[in-house]
Design a protein around this motif. Structure first.
Motif, PDB file in Angstrom:
ATOM      1  N   ILE A  50       0.839  -1.206   0.000  1.00 12.70           N
ATOM      2  CA  ILE A  50       0.000   0.000   0.000  1.00 12.70           C
ATOM      3  C   ILE A  50       0.871   1.251   0.000  1.00 12.70           C
ATOM      4  O   ILE A  50       0.627   2.213  -0.754  1.00 12.70           O
ATOM      5  CB  ILE A  50      -0.944  -0.012   1.218  1.00 12.70           C
ATOM      6  N   ILE A  51       1.905   1.260   0.827  1.00 11.35           N
ATOM      7  CA  ILE A  51       2.782   2.434   0.917  1.00 11.35           C
ATOM      8  C   ILE A  51       3.482   2.690  -0.415  1.00 11.35           C
ATOM      9  O   ILE A  51       3.651   3.847  -0.829  1.00 11.35           O
ATOM     10  CB  ILE A  51       3.810   2.239   2.047  1.00 11.35           C
ATOM     11  N   ILE A  62       1.437   4.745  -2.858  1.00  6.85           N
ATOM     12  CA  ILE A  62       1.072   6.121  -2.501  1.00  6.85           C
ATOM     13  C   ILE A  62       1.804   7.176  -3.343  1.00  6.85           C
ATOM     14  O   ILE A  62       1.163   8.109  -3.848  1.00  6.85           O
ATOM     15  CB  ILE A  62       1.306   6.359  -0.993  1.00  6.85           C
ATOM     16  N   VAL A 112       0.320   7.753  -6.768  1.00  6.46           N
ATOM     17  CA  VAL A 112      -1.037   8.297  -6.645  1.00  6.46           C
ATOM     18  C   VAL A 112      -0.973   9.786  -6.320  1.00  6.46           C
ATOM     19  O   VAL A 112      -1.711  10.595  -6.895  1.00  6.46           O
ATOM     20  CB  VAL A 112      -1.827   7.535  -5.566  1.00  6.46           C
ATOM     21  N   VAL A 113      -0.081  10.165  -5.408  1.00  5.43           N
ATOM     22  CA  VAL A 113       0.052  11.584  -5.050  1.00  5.43           C
ATOM     23  C   VAL A 113       0.510  12.387  -6.259  1.00  5.43           C
ATOM     24  O   VAL A 113      -0.030  13.459  -6.563  1.00  5.43           O
ATOM     25  CB  VAL A 113       1.042  11.757  -3.883  1.00  5.43           C
ATOM     26  N   TRP A 153      -5.429   5.179  -8.459  1.00  4.33           N
ATOM     27  CA  TRP A 153      -6.115   5.672  -7.270  1.00  4.33           C
ATOM     28  C   TRP A 153      -7.184   4.674  -6.815  1.00  4.33           C
ATOM     29  O   TRP A 153      -7.322   4.393  -5.631  1.00  4.33           O
ATOM     30  CB  TRP A 153      -6.737   7.035  -7.559  1.00  4.33           C
ATOM     31  N   LEU A 159      -5.485   1.754  -5.092  1.00  4.60           N
ATOM     32  CA  LEU A 159      -5.081   2.078  -3.720  1.00  4.60           C
ATOM     33  C   LEU A 159      -6.283   2.048  -2.779  1.00  4.60           C
ATOM     34  O   LEU A 159      -6.196   1.490  -1.670  1.00  4.60           O
ATOM     35  CB  LEU A 159      -4.417   3.458  -3.680  1.00  4.60           C
ATOM     36  N   CYS A 169       9.064   5.329  -4.262  1.00  4.76           N
ATOM     37  CA  CYS A 169       8.209   4.157  -4.030  1.00  4.76           C
ATOM     38  C   CYS A 169       8.952   3.073  -3.246  1.00  4.76           C
ATOM     39  O   CYS A 169       8.394   2.432  -2.357  1.00  4.76           O
ATOM     40  CB  CYS A 169       7.719   3.581  -5.355  1.00  4.76           C
TER      41      CYS A 169
END
Length: 536
Positions: free
Chosen positions: A189-190, A193, A196-197, A212, A215, A315
């Motif tokens: 999951i991390i 991120i 996605v950001v 997105w 996630l 990542c």
């Protein structure tokens, strides 16, 4: 695959075969959590009714991925569970997956130095001397780590080709890890991120919508189906054991062992050469990784556009600090991600700087000399391989390679369960208890309900080896069931209890136990001692 790449893969495979053979010859024995899975399978087989799940009354939700993994391997190969623990299957799979990941990272720079990155980081991982037996063989942690690295390979593929099959593969690996390692699921999951950001920043193009959604779905699955978050982690985190985590970690280091984090704290034996090699390996990789972090931060302050390679680096890096932040409040200084990814991150940092054509200023010589990044990169990889080899050979010579005792305690366990009946209580460290549970699971008569297992804590340990009995308060109470204390008489390793606490092996205190008037010895085969503790 080019001829050079094929050669490097063959080198990695040969190193994997060699290290696996050495691991096998050390006759490792699984620790407590691997033993639980073996005991579960054995108990299911013993009470089998012929159903697919072996045991008609079993709760399918209690089955973890490693149990299916181990039982399937056992059925297909006929290899016993004891032998399976001597096969570092997970360790080899992770090393090969790291090879594929590094190859994917450097795909746009096909030169000798770039290609050697994949082989170097794989070999350094294979030479890692922190051998936790069950994780290396078939346990959930090792299998979950392999799935995580495979997840990263697919994630990088998705960055360049946003296809539906790749996205489905990402989700399948995440869901599959739900049966294995919850920590690796959080890593997954991390890792999603950062893109996605960045995607939210570029959302006008409409490109990041799928990622997105991925996630959001991953977070929903984790929070909905990981009961351990609510049953264990959230209640535990309220204790805020950050200082305890750091204190225990510092006291485990070779030069800070004079002061203990708790009474009778045990510390692993170490070889100075091995410690120095590991310190140089992780210190240098951390330095180059930190340099690249500062470089990316400088780019952001200058409002420069981040490259895809910078995004990939973030990542890979982000799970490291967040893993520490997640585990520190519950009393653990978790460095598992450091051991897995830091060598790759350090080497990749230099590779990125070399790709940008930057030059490094050499210090320590008269004047300022310029060294090409390619030369520094090749030198760094060679140094990592040398340090890894020194660490591996030094640990093997010092006998400190295995993390836990490989003492054979089966005869003692068989004696205890054959000579006793009804409910009994057994007190020991978690690895010794795991060995006893495996033996107990093979008994067709009796139930685990009749077996109560207890782990050391500081108070129990102190009352066993330093009793404070007086003539006035001494009273051997024969009406209460006795506790059987199991002692691994051969190990020199610290023994583990709950909450990641370690104690000195009881074998160091045999005279003290003999002087305890409440304790009497009932079994001794030279490897395992069984003491009866009548009143506590």
């Amino acid at each position: 695959m080019s001829r050079t790449e094929t050669l490097e893969l063959l080198i990695v495979i040969n190193v994997a075969i060699t290290t696996s053979a050495i691991f096998y010859m050390l006759t490792p024995v699984t620790g407590f959590f691997g033993a639980l899975s073996i005991a579960f399978i054995n108990d299911s087989i013993v009470h089998s009714t012929g159903n697919l799940l072996l045991y008609s009354s079993i709760d399918a939700s209690a089955i973890s991925g490693d149990q299916v993994y181990m039982y399937t391997f056992h059925i297909l190969t006929g290899i016993s569970f004891d032998t399976m623990m001597q096969l570092p299957v997970n360790h080899v799979l992770i090393a090969i997956s790291l090879f594929c990941l590094a190859k994917r990272l450097t795909r746009s720079r096909q030169r000798t130095a770039a290609i050697s990155l994949s082989a170097a980081v794989s070999i350094v991982y294979l030479l890692n001397t922190a051998y936790v037996v069950e994780d290396m063989s078939f346990f959930v942690k090792g299998a979950g780590t392999f799935l995580f690295v495979a997840f990263l390979v697919l994630l990088l593929q998705y960055f360049t080709a946003r296809t539906v099959p790749t996205m489905i593969g990402i989700l399948i690996l995440f869901v599959a890890n739900g049966f294995f390692d919850y920590t690796a699921q959080v890593w997954m999951i991390i890792a999603v991120i950062p893109p996605v950001v960045l995607g939210l920043i570029r959302s006008r193009e409409g490109q990041p919508v799928r990622l997105w959604n991925v996630l959001a779905l991953m977070l929903t699955i984790l929070l909905a189906y990981r009961a351990i978050i609510y049953a264990a982690y959230l209640p535990w985190i309220t204790q805020l054991l950050v200082s305890s985590s750091i204190q225990n970690f510092v006291h485990s280091l070779p030069f800070f062992r004079d002061v203990s984090g708790h009474p009778f704290q045990g510390n692993r034996p170490f070889a100075p050469l091995v410690f120095l090699a590991n310190a140089l390996t992780y210190g240098s990789t951390a330095a180059f990784t930190g340099y690249n972090v500062l470089h990316i931060a400088w780019m952001k302050t200058k409002k420069q556009k981040l490259t895809m390679e910078n995004l990939v680096f973030v990542c890979l890096l982000l799970p490291l600090p967040l893993t520490l932040a997640i585990y520190l409040p519950i009393g653990v200084f978790n460095l598992s991600y450091v051991a897995l990814m830091l060598p790759l991150l350090g080497a990749y940092s230099i590779w990125l700087l070399a790709k940008e054509g930057k030059r490094f200023t050499s210090r320590g010589v008269a004047g300022a000399e310029r060294a090409k990044p390619e030369v520094l990169f090749a030198t760094f990889l060679a140094a990592l391989l040398v340090l890894g080899g020194v660490s591996f050979v030094g640990s093997l010579q010092a006998g400190t390679m295995l993390q836990s005792s490989n003492s054979n305690m089966k005869p003692a366990a068989n004696w205890l369960f054959e000579e006793t009946s009804g409910k009994i209580s057994v007190l020991s460290d978690i690895d010794s208890l795991g060995k006893f549970l495996v033996v107990r699971s093979s008994f067709a008569v009796g139930s685990f309900d009749d077996l109560s297992i207890e782990f050391y804590d500081a108070d129990l340990y102190a009352r066993l080896v330093q009793p404070n009995y007086t003539q006035g308060n001494f009273n051997r109470n024969f009406t209460q069931p006795p506790t059987y204390v199991v002692v691994d008489a051969r190990t020199t390793y610290p023994v583990q209890s709950l909450n990641w606490t370690y104690f000195e092996p009881l074998s160091k205190h045999l005279v003290d136990i003999d002087n305890n008037a409440q304790v009497s010895q009932v079994y001794d085969d030279g490897t395992c001692l069984i003491e009866v503790w009548y009143a506590r």
